[in-house]
Design a protein around this motif. Structure first.
Motif, PDB file in Angstrom:
ATOM      1  N   UNK A 313     -17.701  -6.520 -10.263  1.00 63.25           N
ATOM      2  CA  UNK A 313     -17.322  -7.895 -10.606  1.00 63.25           C
ATOM      3  C   UNK A 313     -15.838  -8.000 -10.939  1.00 63.25           C
ATOM      4  N   UNK A 314     -15.280  -6.986 -11.589  1.00 63.59           N
ATOM      5  CA  UNK A 314     -13.868  -7.040 -11.952  1.00 63.59           C
ATOM      6  C   UNK A 314     -12.992  -7.170 -10.709  1.00 63.59           C
ATOM      7  N   UNK A 315     -13.285  -6.367  -9.664  1.00 56.51           N
ATOM      8  CA  UNK A 315     -12.532  -6.481  -8.416  1.00 56.51           C
ATOM      9  C   UNK A 315     -12.686  -7.874  -7.814  1.00 56.51           C
ATOM     10  N   UNK A 316     -13.908  -8.396  -7.822  1.00 55.12           N
ATOM     11  CA  UNK A 316     -14.151  -9.719  -7.252  1.00 55.12           C
ATOM     12  C   UNK A 316     -13.333 -10.781  -7.982  1.00 55.12           C
ATOM     13  N   UNK A 317     -13.323 -10.709  -9.290  1.00 57.79           N
ATOM     14  CA  UNK A 317     -12.578 -11.698 -10.080  1.00 57.79           C
ATOM     15  C   UNK A 317     -11.073 -11.577  -9.833  1.00 57.79           C
ATOM     16  N   UNK A 318     -10.581 -10.350  -9.730  1.00 57.33           N
ATOM     17  CA  UNK A 318      -9.145 -10.175  -9.487  1.00 57.33           C
ATOM     18  C   UNK A 318      -8.763 -10.650  -8.089  1.00 57.33           C
ATOM     19  N   UNK A 319      -9.644 -10.476  -7.113  1.00 57.19           N
ATOM     20  CA  UNK A 319      -9.371 -11.000  -5.784  1.00 57.19           C
ATOM     21  C   UNK A 319      -9.282 -12.517  -5.829  1.00 57.19           C
ATOM     22  N   UNK A 320     -10.194 -13.153  -6.541  1.00 58.34           N
ATOM     23  CA  UNK A 320     -10.161 -14.608  -6.655  1.00 58.34           C
ATOM     24  C   UNK A 320      -8.858 -15.058  -7.308  1.00 58.34           C
ATOM     25  N   UNK A 321      -8.426 -14.360  -8.346  1.00 54.71           N
ATOM     26  CA  UNK A 321      -7.165 -14.733  -9.012  1.00 54.71           C
ATOM     27  C   UNK A 321      -5.979 -14.589  -8.060  1.00 54.71           C
ATOM     28  N   UNK A 322      -5.996 -13.537  -7.244  1.00 51.88           N
ATOM     29  CA  UNK A 322      -4.919 -13.345  -6.270  1.00 51.88           C
ATOM     30  C   UNK A 322      -4.940 -14.452  -5.223  1.00 51.88           C
ATOM     31  N   UNK A 323      -6.113 -14.841  -4.754  1.00 52.97           N
ATOM     32  CA  UNK A 323      -6.218 -15.918  -3.780  1.00 52.97           C
ATOM     33  C   UNK A 323      -5.652 -17.216  -4.337  1.00 52.97           C
ATOM     34  N   UNK A 324      -6.024 -17.546  -5.581  1.00 56.66           N
ATOM     35  CA  UNK A 324      -5.509 -18.766  -6.199  1.00 56.66           C
ATOM     36  C   UNK A 324      -3.993 -18.710  -6.300  1.00 56.66           C
ATOM     37  N   UNK A 325      -3.465 -17.559  -6.710  1.00 63.87           N
ATOM     38  CA  UNK A 325      -2.012 -17.404  -6.851  1.00 63.87           C
ATOM     39  C   UNK A 325      -1.322 -17.551  -5.494  1.00 63.87           C
ATOM     40  N   UNK A 326      -1.901 -16.981  -4.424  1.00 65.03           N
ATOM     41  CA  UNK A 326      -1.292 -17.068  -3.095  1.00 65.03           C
ATOM     42  C   UNK A 326      -1.116 -18.506  -2.648  1.00 65.03           C
ATOM     43  N   UNK A 327      -2.123 -19.351  -2.869  1.00 61.73           N
ATOM     44  CA  UNK A 327      -2.062 -20.714  -2.344  1.00 61.73           C
ATOM     45  C   UNK A 327      -1.388 -21.674  -3.313  1.00 61.73           C
ATOM     46  N   UNK A 328      -0.974 -21.186  -4.484  1.00 61.75           N
ATOM     47  CA  UNK A 328      -0.276 -22.053  -5.442  1.00 61.75           C
ATOM     48  C   UNK A 328       1.111 -21.471  -5.748  1.00 61.75           C
ATOM     49  N   UNK A 329       1.233 -20.700  -6.807  1.00 62.30           N
ATOM     50  CA  UNK A 329       2.548 -20.184  -7.219  1.00 62.30           C
ATOM     51  C   UNK A 329       3.190 -19.298  -6.156  1.00 62.30           C
ATOM     52  N   UNK A 330       2.397 -18.540  -5.427  1.00 64.68           N
ATOM     53  CA  UNK A 330       2.943 -17.652  -4.411  1.00 64.68           C
ATOM     54  C   UNK A 330       3.625 -18.377  -3.269  1.00 64.68           C
ATOM     55  N   UNK A 331       3.335 -19.657  -3.100  1.00 63.12           N
ATOM     56  CA  UNK A 331       3.951 -20.432  -2.025  1.00 63.12           C
ATOM     57  C   UNK A 331       5.465 -20.520  -2.166  1.00 63.12           C
TER      58      UNK A 331
END
Length: 375
Positions: A313-331
């Motif tokens: 679950x920890x990996x899954x949650x961190x992947x979700x956080x990375x995805x959110x960051x990519x499409x927001x702040x990472x832009x």
């Protein structure tokens, strides 16, 4: 030093240009350290490099993003085989692939847009440099890659470039040899502007090329063009600007001559999108839009469990956080690398998909999205 300069001088960028693995090396000690494994498109690999480095810093070295630049075809294959946590592609999953993924995982496969980029016609002719010094139109490009226009002095090239000093020299075509989202964008465009191309070659991540020499990855095509006088190829714009390869302008559907750029690529996507975002935006009707542009997507599953590439679950949650960051702040990193930032509509559609991600049937995406960007 700007972001692109840092990418070029870094070890990670060297690995990228050699077709290797991109690593954002974080601290590897402690139970909270997490590695995220992805693979796919070389088109977006320079941006993935920058994102991986920046996200390492954002997480104080706790999260390592390992991304392999293997082409969209390889990324799709490994994603469907569930050997990676996420894939990247410029050729969204087709209906059959979407159905297969749902049958395997009990949930949807999401195609989340992460950026938009231009595929530029790159070439090598002495005396030309930069972008836009040679103009092409769609039918001319199709005929060049069909092997029907074979010399740089051809009257059709000369007509579009009356002031250019075009040599009497054979055109050497270079194309991708691997499964490629860049090829998907390029051949989709050629299929829309040339009936002959559509009938005889078609479009996809791989096609039966009528003529030319194949090279692996955007890296390989860029290298082959740089080393072959008289050559023409096609590359994600960053591989042209980053390697000082001349690239052409293209006459769009409105009759305007457009130099590929992050601005003209962004204007190409000024169109409505379906909720699943699976749309190709080549041959745009936008007057100022560039014709051979397209989205890059990250592929993830709606439902993760221990049978997937994700172990816990920890990996899954961190992947979700990375995805959110990519499409927001990472832009914020996109423009410095000649990629267009997501507009509001594809960004929100991507966040809607992320909100649905689950771990063993329990929703984890909605809360993480709310934490990072609000509800």
């Amino acid at each position: 030093m700007n972001v692109f300069s840092k990418v070029l001088v870094s070890t990670t960028a060297l690995l990228l240009l050699l077709g290797g693995t991109v690593f954002a090396e974080g601290q590897q000690e402690g139970v909270e350290d997490v590695e995220l494994e992805g693979a796919g498109a070389s088109f977006v690999a320079p941006l993935m490099t920058a994102w991986a480095d920046e996200y390492r810093d954002e997480t104080d070295g706790r999260v390592t993003v390992n991304y392999q630049s293997i082409g969209s075809g390889g990324g799709i294959r490994q994603f469907l085989e569930q050997t990676i946590m996420f894939g990247a592609t410029e050729a969204h999953l087709n209906d059959e692939q979407m159905e297969d993924a749902q049958a395997e995982t009990g949930g949807q496969a999401f195609n989340i847009p992460i950026t938009l980029g231009a595929v530029a016609p790159t070439f090598n002719l002495p005396g030309f440099e930069g972008g836009g010094e040679i103009v092409f139109d769609g039918e001319l490009l199709a005929d060049i890659f069909m092997g029907e226009v074979t010399n740089w002095s051809d009257e059709r090239i000369a007509e579009l470039n009356p002031d250019a000093d075009l040599p009497d020299r054979q055109i050497e075509v270079v194309h991708r040899s691997d499964g490629s989202g860049t090829t998907n964008i390029w051949t989709n465009y050629l299929s829309k502007v040339s009936e002959e191309w559509a009938d005889e070659v078609g479009f996809g991540t791989s096609v039966d090329w009528p003529v030319g020499t194949g090279a692996n990855g955007n890296e390989g095509v860029a290298g082959a063009v740089m080393n072959t006088e008289g050559s023409i190829g096609y590359n994600s714009l960053i591989y042209a600007t980053g390697n000082d390869i001349p690239y052409g302008a293209v006459v769009n559907q409105s009759g305007n001559t457009i130099v590929p750029s992050l601005e003209s690529a962004g204007k190409a996507a000024n169109t409505e999108l379906p909720e699943d975002t699976r749309a190709l935006v080549t041959d745009t009707t936008a007057p100022d839009g560039y014709s051979a542009a397209g989205f890059s997507w990250v592929m993830v599953y709606e439902n993760f469990d221990e049978n997937d590439a994700i172990d816990n679950r920890t990996q899954a949650e961190e992947l979700v956080r990375f995805l959110v960051w990519m499409v927001t702040d990472g832009q914020e990193l996109s423009n410095s690398l000649d990629f267009a930032q997501l507009a509001e509509t594809p960004q929100e559609l991507g966040l809607d998909m992320i909100r649905q991600i689950k771990w063993e049937g329990e929703n984890i995406g909605e809360e993480i999205v709310a934490e990072q960007v609000g509800s």
